[in-house]
Design a protein around this motif. Structure first.
Motif, short mmCIF file in Angstrom:
data_model
loop_
_atom_site.label_atom_id
_atom_site.label_comp_id
_atom_site.label_asym_id
_atom_site.label_seq_id
_atom_site.Cartn_x
_atom_site.Cartn_y
_atom_site.Cartn_z
N HIS A 64 34.51 49.78 31.83
CA HIS A 64 33.55 49.27 30.84
C HIS A 64 32.74 48.19 31.53
O HIS A 64 33.23 47.56 32.46
N PRO A 65 31.54 47.87 31.09
CA PRO A 65 30.78 48.63 30.10
C PRO A 65 30.12 49.85 30.73
O PRO A 65 30.15 49.97 31.94
N ASP A 112 19.89 39.88 28.48
CA ASP A 112 20.83 40.79 27.83
C ASP A 112 21.03 42.08 28.61
O ASP A 112 21.49 43.08 28.07
N PRO A 115 26.06 43.50 29.02
CA PRO A 115 26.70 43.03 27.79
C PRO A 115 27.86 42.05 28.05
O PRO A 115 28.27 41.34 27.14
N ARG A 116 28.36 42.01 29.29
CA ARG A 116 29.50 41.13 29.56
C ARG A 116 29.07 39.67 29.60
O ARG A 116 29.66 38.80 28.99
N MET A 117 28.04 39.42 30.41
CA MET A 117 27.61 38.04 30.62
C MET A 117 26.28 38.07 31.34
O MET A 117 25.74 39.12 31.62
N ARG A 118 25.80 36.90 31.65
CA ARG A 118 24.53 36.81 32.34
C ARG A 118 24.69 37.21 33.79
O ARG A 118 25.37 36.54 34.55
N ASP B 5 39.08 53.12 28.70
CA ASP B 5 39.15 53.01 30.15
C ASP B 5 40.60 53.14 30.62
O ASP B 5 41.50 53.46 29.84
N THR B 10 38.80 50.27 24.41
CA THR B 10 37.44 50.71 24.08
C THR B 10 36.48 49.68 24.64
O THR B 10 36.88 48.58 25.04
N GLU B 11 35.19 50.01 24.61
CA GLU B 11 34.20 49.09 25.16
C GLU B 11 34.24 47.75 24.43
O GLU B 11 34.19 46.69 25.05
N PHE B 14 37.24 45.78 25.44
CA PHE B 14 37.03 45.30 26.81
C PHE B 14 36.14 44.05 26.81
O PHE B 14 36.46 43.05 27.44
N LEU B 15 35.03 44.12 26.07
CA LEU B 15 34.09 43.00 26.05
C LEU B 15 34.71 41.76 25.41
O LEU B 15 34.48 40.64 25.86
N TYR B 18 36.80 40.12 27.97
CA TYR B 18 36.21 39.87 29.28
C TYR B 18 36.15 38.38 29.61
O TYR B 18 35.72 37.56 28.81
N PRO B 20 34.39 35.82 31.89
CA PRO B 20 33.24 35.70 32.80
C PRO B 20 33.54 34.85 34.03
O PRO B 20 32.78 34.86 34.98
N VAL B 79 20.39 29.54 31.84
CA VAL B 79 21.42 30.57 31.70
C VAL B 79 21.00 31.70 30.77
O VAL B 79 21.49 32.81 30.85
N ARG B 80 20.05 31.42 29.88
CA ARG B 80 19.59 32.49 28.99
C ARG B 80 18.11 32.80 29.24
O ARG B 80 17.40 33.23 28.34
#
Lengths: 277, 277
Positions: A64-65, A112, A115-118, B5, B10-11, B14-15, B18, B20, B79-80
DNA sequence: TGAATAGTGTCTGTCAGACATTATGGG
DNA sequence: CCCATAATGTCTGACAGACACTATTCA
């Protein structure tokens, strides 16, 4: 030089006190768009030329993802590793090849995109000689394969492993000051993982552009090749037919005759050439 | 799609799990190479044309490291924040301008390029119309100024603020597979901060290349301009003289006559043109 | 001989390089 | 009239598009 800053610190004092966690940090990856040429043997008619197709290397994700989606080969950049080095490492791990043509393609960093992180991705373009290449199995991916690339005005179609991945796209005119530039936009929902559809499309357009102001095509060919093979590659990449006499004239200064000829075809044998200079 | 996985997740599962921080992270910055044209008024002889010079925007650092060195305008990526957005933000903060021509230049990430910590920089190229531009003071830098750019075979000379910054460089042939490419190498000890000498040189070479397959030059000019002004810009950027009749023929399809003419010069008045299409 | 491709000859129009010539305004 | 630059005319050679033609091999 012992200059002091507004806090009265010398450079050494400043560096000793520097806190790297002061700014938020993020992850960086590399993704590689690796093109090659695949020769389809023409078994139906011994007289026909072999068909050549532009192909791109994809790997199937085993995590994943985007589990089980096809994606461009890529990986994280090590904390003490230069991005180009990371790209070469990824290529080495997937293909066993060093010393490839590698060129920066761009930076992709929409917040984005993963989907996990930046994760910001630095991308590279590479071209392989199909004769030297050997695809190796890797524990990091579920599968890897070459996909044939077909482009139309509206979509990019990738064929391989019995699958057909269709990536619709649109040409958008972007105004930058007084001038207009074109940008290729890929719809969100396409079969490739992350924003790899967009990266692949940008790589293809870069390749098209590069083909007539550098000699990169020769990295797609074996040591010796015929002019027709060469012309076919131009046609595949540029997406149209070229006239043989004009093509021969233009390309002639870059070619070295070998005196050797293709054998066992029911037509006049073509000479093998080498890249010159 | 509820695919699972190898850990049976499932996804979404998993997320949710997760972490980071699993991969080491690093910092990213943007640096911008902003070119413009500066018109030197010819006060000595009213008949002479004004001289035009290619200029680049530099800022003087007010912090360690490289305290008081000149550098390219740049900053950290939020970061965004998308990298291109960060570049536009930096430009807006330094110049007060939005909506510029901005183009990715490359990624610079040698592990030791910043003495503080690992910082990878995504770089952008931009061109400004000198008429619309207003340099603004900024609290983030000690000073900012346009430096005239002069290039020879061996060095890049930047002149501004009564200073002359000399950046020696070498053209190195890099072999990539069968073909050769040229790379510009800048010596470690040069007056600019970090690896900005190299970035600036790469930006200049990119500009030279871009000039004859895009219309970016028109972003350097005011709405109305004479063909001689336009030709001078080509000459400055390409670093050589061009023949007027050939230049006029080539550029004509992109120009729109205005019917207005330059006044008060002791010679035949030249017509103002506008960019067409 | 015919199919299939390799490779050449050549006409034509376009276009860039080079240089000469004319145009214009102000002192 | 001279200076300085703007703008045009035109000759020439290079070259790309287009198409016709010749060359070679093998069933």
């Amino acid at each position: 030089m012992q200059k002091k800053d507004i806090n009265g610190l010398t450079e050494q004092e400043f560096l000793d006190k520097y806190d790297p966690t002061m700014f938020e940090r993020l992850s960086m990856s590399v993704d590689t768009v690796i093109f090659s040429i695949d020769t389809k043997l023409q078994t139906s008619n011994y007289r026909k030329l072999d068909d050549q197709k532009l192909t791109v290397l994809l790997v199937k994700r085993n995590e994943h993802p985007f589990l089980e989606h096809w994606s461009l080969p890529g990986g994280f950049i090590g904390v003490r590793e230069a991005p180009a080095k990371a790209a070469r490492r990824v290529l080495r791990n997937k293909t066993g090849l060093d010393d490839l043509y590698i060129e920066t393609l761009g930076t992709y960093g929409e917040p984005d995109r993963d989907p996990r992180m930046r994760i910001i991705s630095s991308t590279y373009l590479s071209l392989l000689d199909r004769d030297k290449f050997k695809l190796q199995a890797s524990p990091y991916v579920a599968d890897s394969a070459w996909f044939e690339v077909e482009v139309t005005d509206r979509e990019l179609v990738l064929c391989g492993e019995g699958q057909q991945l269709v990536i619709p796209y649109e040409k958008a005119a972007i105004r930058n000051g007084k001038i207009k530039t074109v940008e290729y936009q890929v719809t969100e929902s396409n079969p490739l993982a992350f924003d790899h559809g967009k990266i692949l499309l940008d790589g293809l357009m870069r390749l098209r552009h590069k083909i007539d102001d550098t000699d990169i095509v020769f990295n797609l060919l074996p040591e010796e090749f015929t002019i027709t093979q060469l012309q076919q590659i131009y046609e595949i990449i540029l997406g149209g037919k070229l006239l043989a006499p004009a093509f021969r004239r233009k390309i002639a200064p870059k070619l070295q005759e070998t005196g050797r000829y293709v054998q066992e075809k029911g037509h006049r044998p073509s000479q093998y050439f080498m890249y010159k200079e």
